[in-house]
Design an enzyme around this catalytic site. Structure first.
Site, PDB file in Angstrom:
ATOM      1  N   HIS A 149     -38.859 -26.597 -23.202  1.00  8.47           N
ATOM      2  CA  HIS A 149     -38.553 -26.439 -21.775  1.00  8.47           C
ATOM      3  C   HIS A 149     -39.213 -27.556 -20.955  1.00  8.47           C
ATOM      4  O   HIS A 149     -38.627 -28.084 -20.007  1.00  8.47           O
ATOM      5  CB  HIS A 149     -39.079 -25.099 -21.258  1.00  8.47           C
ATOM      6  CG  HIS A 149     -38.397 -23.890 -21.826  1.00  8.47           C
ATOM      7  ND1 HIS A 149     -39.012 -23.028 -22.702  1.00  8.47           N
ATOM      8  CD2 HIS A 149     -37.149 -23.402 -21.638  1.00  8.47           C
ATOM      9  CE1 HIS A 149     -38.187 -22.058 -23.026  1.00  8.47           C
ATOM     10  NE2 HIS A 149     -37.043 -22.255 -22.400  1.00  8.47           N
TER      11      HIS A 149
ATOM     12  N   GLY B  53     -30.681 -27.307 -22.717  1.00  8.67           N
ATOM     13  CA  GLY B  53     -31.019 -27.773 -24.059  1.00  8.67           C
ATOM     14  C   GLY B  53     -29.802 -27.765 -24.985  1.00  8.67           C
ATOM     15  O   GLY B  53     -28.954 -26.864 -24.909  1.00  8.67           O
TER      16      GLY B  53
ATOM     17  N   ASP C  17     -28.865 -24.709 -27.641  1.00  2.06           N
ATOM     18  CA  ASP C  17     -27.818 -23.722 -27.319  1.00  2.06           C
ATOM     19  C   ASP C  17     -26.511 -24.489 -27.109  1.00  2.06           C
ATOM     20  O   ASP C  17     -26.030 -24.632 -25.977  1.00  2.06           O
ATOM     21  CB  ASP C  17     -28.227 -22.931 -26.075  1.00  2.06           C
ATOM     22  CG  ASP C  17     -29.501 -22.146 -26.314  1.00  2.06           C
ATOM     23  OD1 ASP C  17     -29.509 -21.291 -27.206  1.00  2.06           O
ATOM     24  OD2 ASP C  17     -30.506 -22.413 -25.632  1.00  2.06           O
TER      25      ASP C  17
ATOM     26  N   LEU D 182     -37.725 -25.537 -31.456  1.00  2.00           N
ATOM     27  CA  LEU D 182     -38.559 -24.664 -30.617  1.00  2.00           C
ATOM     28  C   LEU D 182     -37.680 -23.642 -29.912  1.00  2.00           C
ATOM     29  O   LEU D 182     -36.587 -23.952 -29.457  1.00  2.00           O
ATOM     30  CB  LEU D 182     -39.330 -25.495 -29.582  1.00  2.00           C
ATOM     31  CG  LEU D 182     -40.322 -26.532 -30.106  1.00  2.00           C
ATOM     32  CD1 LEU D 182     -41.208 -27.041 -28.963  1.00  2.00           C
ATOM     33  CD2 LEU D 182     -41.197 -25.977 -31.224  1.00  2.00           C
TER      34      LEU D 182
HETATM   35  O1  PAF Z   1     -30.648 -20.716 -22.089  1.00  2.00           O
HETATM   36  C1  PAF Z   1     -31.200 -19.844 -21.393  1.00  2.00           C
HETATM   37  O2  PAF Z   1     -32.419 -19.708 -21.350  1.00  2.00           O
HETATM   38  C2  PAF Z   1     -30.337 -18.906 -20.574  1.00  2.00           C
HETATM   39  O3  PAF Z   1     -29.176 -18.583 -21.242  1.00  2.00           O
HETATM   40  C3  PAF Z   1     -30.046 -19.431 -19.160  1.00  2.00           C
HETATM   41  C4  PAF Z   1     -29.212 -20.701 -19.201  1.00  2.00           C
HETATM   42  C5  PAF Z   1     -31.345 -19.693 -18.419  1.00  2.00           C
HETATM   43  C6  PAF Z   1     -29.243 -18.396 -18.366  1.00  2.00           C
HETATM   44  O4  PAF Z   1     -29.942 -17.203 -18.239  1.00  2.00           O
END
Ligand code: PAF
Length: 300
Positions: A46, A157, A160, A194
């Protein structure tokens, strides 16, 4: 400096409105705003998203919201780690300007919301098969965040992968004037991608977990040769699945798709010379943790 936390849409909007009016410090232009949407429980992956956001904008907003509409019945919504104080301390180290941490009531005056954002066909494959409605929940919360923050750019990221593709589709279809940036996967030294959910792993599961990435890398290397037959391709896929299962994972899917996730079924592609840019995608359970990973493959 510690980021300023906003729990309410109105106060965040007010402060961002005044940022927008200000001149850029270096060039003569208005300040650009970046959004990094998260569900909190932040890790180095993050923080990389924030660093990338800072390269593209003057003001960085990180949202922290565990979004109920993207969790299915029996999923980990209640147990999802909520660690706002620690998250804010981490965000201070990378120069975040604002944290938006709304309550459920602030985001959803009516829950479930009667208005929907449907992700469409692309959401019916891969994660969408085992998590029906998940991407519609992501769609509505991301739309709301886009409307609240009105960023110039937003960073997501690449771990996903399907989510990123769906968000690009959302921006295109709903005409959001937002540039979407996909950030490379951040990995531990042993290759594990991660994820906030890695903390569900026991010590022995954590030692096993990097096999997922190793299996993808090895498969990717073998697939770069475009001359392999469809049958050899299927065998390589089956071998990779067996390797992962034998290590103790329960595979949700391991599929090879074209880079744009063109095929809408959950089946792998037909392996031929026309499909040059592929992506291998995996979701697999290891104990309580559902791990995701992916690997791009350029066919020679
Ligand atoms: O990837 C995530 O953490 C979540 O799916 C997001 C994009 C913050 C939406 O809640």
């Amino acid at each position: 400096m510690s980021p300023i936390i906003h729990h309410h849409i109105s106060s965040l909007r007010e402060v961002l409105q005044s940022c927008r009016g200000q001149q850029h410090t270096k060039e003569k232009g208005v300040q650009r705003i970046a959004l990094v949407p998260t569900m909190g429980n932040l890790h180095d992956g993050h923080l990389e998203l924030v660093k990338i956001a800072k390269q593209h904008a003057d003001v960085v907003v990180v949202s922290i919201f565990v979004n109920p509409t993207q969790f299915g019945v029996g999923e980990d919504f209640d147990s999802y780690p909520r660690t706002l104080d620690e998250d804010v301390a981490k965000l201070a180290t990378v120069g975040t300007d604002y944290v938006f941490a709304p309550s459920i009531e602030e985001m959803y005056p009516v829950l479930p919301p009667p208005t929907s954002v449907l992700a469409g066909e692309i959401a019916n494959q891969l994660c969408g098969q085992s998590r029906p409605g998940h991407f519609d929940g992501v769609g509505i919360v991301v739309s709301k965040l886009f409307n609240i923050v009105q960023p110039d750019i937003a960073v997501f990221g690449q771990k996903d992968y399907q989510q990123l593709a769906i968000i690009k589709q959302l921006v295109r279809d709903l005409s959001y004037p937002i540039e979407i940036i996909g950030a490379p996967i951040v990995r531990s030294d042993d290759g594990l991608a991660l994820s906030s959910r890695n903390q569900y792993l026991s010590t022995s599961e954590r030692n096993t977990a990097p096999i997922l990435h190793q299996a993808l890398q090895d498969l990717a290397e073998k697939l770069t040769n475009s001359r392999i037959s469809q049958q050899a391709f299927e065998t390589l896929l089956a071998d990779a699945r067996k390797r992962i299962s034998d290590a103790g994972f329960v595979i949700d899917y391991l599929e090879v798709k074209t880079e744009d996730l063109d095929a809408m079924t959950n089946d792998s592609i037909i392996f031929n010379a026309e499909n040059k840019n592929l992506v291998i995608l995996v979701a697999a359970w290891l104990g309580r943790a559902r791990l995701l990973d992916n690997q791009l493959v350029a066919i020679n």
